[in-house]
Motif scaffolding. Structure first.
Motif, mmCIF file in Angstrom:
data_model
loop_
_atom_site.group_PDB
_atom_site.id
_atom_site.type_symbol
_atom_site.label_atom_id
_atom_site.label_comp_id
_atom_site.label_asym_id
_atom_site.label_seq_id
_atom_site.Cartn_x
_atom_site.Cartn_y
_atom_site.Cartn_z
ATOM 1 N N LEU A 126 -22.333 -3.785 24.279
ATOM 2 C CA LEU A 126 -22.283 -2.464 24.899
ATOM 3 C C LEU A 126 -23.249 -2.377 26.061
ATOM 4 C CD1 LEU A 126 -22.005 -0.105 21.810
ATOM 5 C CD2 LEU A 126 -20.277 -0.510 23.558
ATOM 6 N N LEU A 127 -24.456 -2.895 25.861
ATOM 7 C CA LEU A 127 -25.438 -2.848 26.943
ATOM 8 C C LEU A 127 -24.956 -3.656 28.141
ATOM 9 C CD1 LEU A 127 -28.802 -3.118 25.011
ATOM 10 C CD2 LEU A 127 -27.835 -1.112 26.151
ATOM 11 N N ALA A 128 -24.299 -4.763 27.865
ATOM 12 C CA ALA A 128 -23.792 -5.575 28.962
ATOM 13 C C ALA A 128 -22.744 -4.814 29.756
ATOM 14 C CB ALA A 128 -23.196 -6.881 28.427
ATOM 15 N N LEU A 163 -17.482 2.902 29.521
ATOM 16 C CA LEU A 163 -18.030 3.101 28.192
ATOM 17 C C LEU A 163 -17.296 4.212 27.459
ATOM 18 C CD1 LEU A 163 -20.122 2.268 26.142
ATOM 19 C CD2 LEU A 163 -21.769 3.757 27.277
ATOM 20 N N LEU A 164 -16.940 5.278 28.194
ATOM 21 C CA LEU A 164 -16.180 6.359 27.567
ATOM 22 C C LEU A 164 -14.848 5.836 27.033
ATOM 23 C CD1 LEU A 164 -16.300 9.443 27.058
ATOM 24 C CD2 LEU A 164 -15.002 9.728 29.170
ATOM 25 N N SER A 165 -14.240 4.917 27.743
ATOM 26 C CA SER A 165 -12.976 4.334 27.285
ATOM 27 C C SER A 165 -13.146 3.583 25.963
ATOM 28 C CB SER A 165 -12.412 3.381 28.348
ATOM 29 O OG SER A 165 -12.125 4.081 29.534
ATOM 30 N N GLN A 166 -14.360 3.094 25.725
ATOM 31 C CA GLN A 166 -14.588 2.366 24.476
ATOM 32 C C GLN A 166 -14.573 3.290 23.258
ATOM 33 O OE1 GLN A 166 -17.611 -0.727 24.453
ATOM 34 N NE2 GLN A 166 -17.632 -0.750 26.687
ATOM 35 N N LYS A 180 -12.898 1.052 20.785
ATOM 36 C CA LYS A 180 -13.788 0.625 19.696
ATOM 37 C C LYS A 180 -14.097 1.750 18.714
ATOM 38 C CE LYS A 180 -16.190 -3.116 22.138
ATOM 39 N NZ LYS A 180 -17.520 -3.687 22.501
ATOM 40 N N GLY A 181 -14.184 2.958 19.240
ATOM 41 C CA GLY A 181 -14.496 4.098 18.372
ATOM 42 C C GLY A 181 -13.302 4.630 17.622
ATOM 43 N N ARG A 182 -12.119 4.156 17.988
ATOM 44 C CA ARG A 182 -10.870 4.503 17.319
ATOM 45 C C ARG A 182 -10.652 6.019 17.267
ATOM 46 N NH1 ARG A 182 -12.661 0.292 13.933
ATOM 47 N NH2 ARG A 182 -13.015 1.634 12.129
ATOM 48 N N VAL A 183 -10.827 6.673 18.405
ATOM 49 C CA VAL A 183 -10.517 8.090 18.533
ATOM 50 C C VAL A 183 -9.283 8.220 19.423
ATOM 51 C CG1 VAL A 183 -12.960 8.658 18.307
ATOM 52 C CG2 VAL A 183 -11.930 8.552 20.584
ATOM 53 N N PRO A 184 -8.462 9.264 19.230
ATOM 54 C CA PRO A 184 -7.281 9.428 20.091
ATOM 55 C C PRO A 184 -7.648 9.659 21.546
ATOM 56 C CG PRO A 184 -7.077 10.732 18.079
ATOM 57 C CD PRO A 184 -8.486 10.245 18.135
ATOM 58 N N LEU A 201 -21.881 3.633 20.089
ATOM 59 C CA LEU A 201 -21.317 4.139 21.337
ATOM 60 C C LEU A 201 -22.061 5.353 21.863
ATOM 61 C CD1 LEU A 201 -17.521 3.734 20.531
ATOM 62 C CD2 LEU A 201 -18.788 2.520 22.317
ATOM 63 N N GLU A 202 -22.425 6.267 20.988
ATOM 64 C CA GLU A 202 -23.095 7.483 21.449
ATOM 65 C C GLU A 202 -24.439 7.192 22.114
ATOM 66 O OE1 GLU A 202 -25.045 11.491 19.500
ATOM 67 O OE2 GLU A 202 -23.045 10.906 18.834
ATOM 68 N N PRO A 203 -25.361 6.447 21.493
ATOM 69 C CA PRO A 203 -26.620 6.160 22.183
ATOM 70 C C PRO A 203 -26.422 5.352 23.455
ATOM 71 C CG PRO A 203 -26.472 4.923 20.132
ATOM 72 C CD PRO A 203 -25.367 5.917 20.110
#
Length: 346
Positions: free
Chosen positions: A16-18, A34-37, A41-45, A332-334
């Motif tokens: 993530l940092l990369a 990152l928002l796309s992740q 990765k976060g498995r949200v719609p 993802l949040e931090p």
């Protein structure tokens, strides 16, 4: 809702940092991938973010079925609104944070180690009252009156006064205190004192109304089922609020910018001694890897997760949301907050 696990420094994966470092120095270019992740990765719609940094405004989204104008449920971000009302009443000398609950609601808190004669309003605000969290039993699925929520809590053992233990019960009790002191509901006082003066036209306390105002998208459970319709009485004064991205940015900018509380009472709100650095009064700090501390709150309710964070002066505010109950990857949040608030190279 913050916990000791989520409020301490959260390790952010090297991957993530990369991805953040690979972007340019601008916040927009660093954060959008990152928002796309949150979707991948976060498995949200879907996920959305609105940033106000001085006069600059930026909106970004990922996934489908989400927009800047959407109304959504804000969950425990409601607590910052309720705390603001209580602190305004304290500034008006209509109550004192050192007052015991018993002074306003005699006989309400009795049982399983809880005693309203020894629980102060400050303890309710800072989650150090020891009252068990009623949502641990209801799981945010059972509509309750405030009295029923308190009775559920009192059937559970107290966590012990003076220790930080996040509990929505305390804010339900604060809602009852506001009514006793003012003669009006917490919703009416929040509208008069906060929502109307700040022109938060998309923000409301829906009471028992299960539908969301237009426009709005859909809200989903972890299994993908549609749970857009929801009785807000599952949360009450601890999490009833419906709002928008723009309104939350405006609210936290005004609050931290000193427009809602006198300086002394804003310092009281940001004081974290009672909760040993974890939580203030309806708001909490997070120290980012670059040394910057942001202030705000998160909110989780069935079908919605929201996070607002702001610089200490309120000039830089970010609110992001997803249209489901939880994000699968807690890193993802931090990582997103670091990308937003930590200039590259610091």
């Amino acid at each position: 809702m913050p916990s000791l696990r989520t409020l301490v420094a959260i390790p952010v994966s090297l991957a993530l940092l990369a991805s953040v470092a690979a972007g340019s120095a601008s916040s927009a270019e660093a954060t959008d991938p990152l928002l796309s992740q949150f979707v991948s990765k976060g498995r949200v719609p879907a996920a959305a973010l609105l940033e106000h940094d001085g006069d600059d405004v930026r909106y970004a989204s990922a996934g489908r079925g989400i927009s800047r104008a959407d109304h959504f449920r804000a969950g425990s971000i409601t607590k910052t609104f309720i705390a603001t009302v209580v602190l305004q009443l304290a500034a008006e000398h209509r109550l004192s944070l050192s007052d015991p609950v018993e002074r306003y609601l005699p006989g309400l808190l009795r049982g399983q180690g809880a005693d309203g004669r020894r629980i102060t309003l400050r303890a309710l605000l800072s989650h150090t009252s020891g009252l068990a969290d009623f949502t641990g039993i209801t799981r945010g699925a059972v509509p309750l009156t405030p009295l029923q929520a308190v009775r559920v809590s009192l059937a559970l053992p107290s966590t012990g006064p003076g220790r930080y233990a996040y509990s929505s019960t305390g804010y339900v009790v604060l809602g009852m205190v506001v009514r006793r002191v003012t003669g009006h509901s917490y919703a009416a006082e929040a509208r008069r004192r906060v929502i109307t003066p700040l022109r938060l036209t998309g923000t409301s306390f829906p009471g028992a109304r299960r539908t969301l105002p237009a426009p709005h998208g859909r809200a989903y459970a972890a299994d993908g089922s549609d749970i857009t319709r929801l009785d807000p009485r599952v949360a009450g004064a601890a999490g009833e609020l419906v709002t928008t991205l723009d309104d939350l940015d405006r609210f936290y900018a005004a609050l931290l910018g000193g427009r809602l509380l006198p300086p002394h009472w804003l310092r009281e709100m940001l004081g974290t001694r009672a909760a040993r650095g974890v939580y203030g009064l309806g708001i909490f700090p997070v120290k980012l890897p670059c040394g910057t501390t942001v202030w705000g709150h998160n909110g989780r309710i069935a079908g919605s997760y929201v996070r607002s964070a702001a610089s200490a002066d309120g000039r830089h505010v970010v609110t992001f949301r997803v249209n489901t109950t939880a994000v699968a990857d807690p890193a993802l949040e931090p990582a997103l907050l670091t990308a937003e608030f930590c200039p590259r190279g610091r």
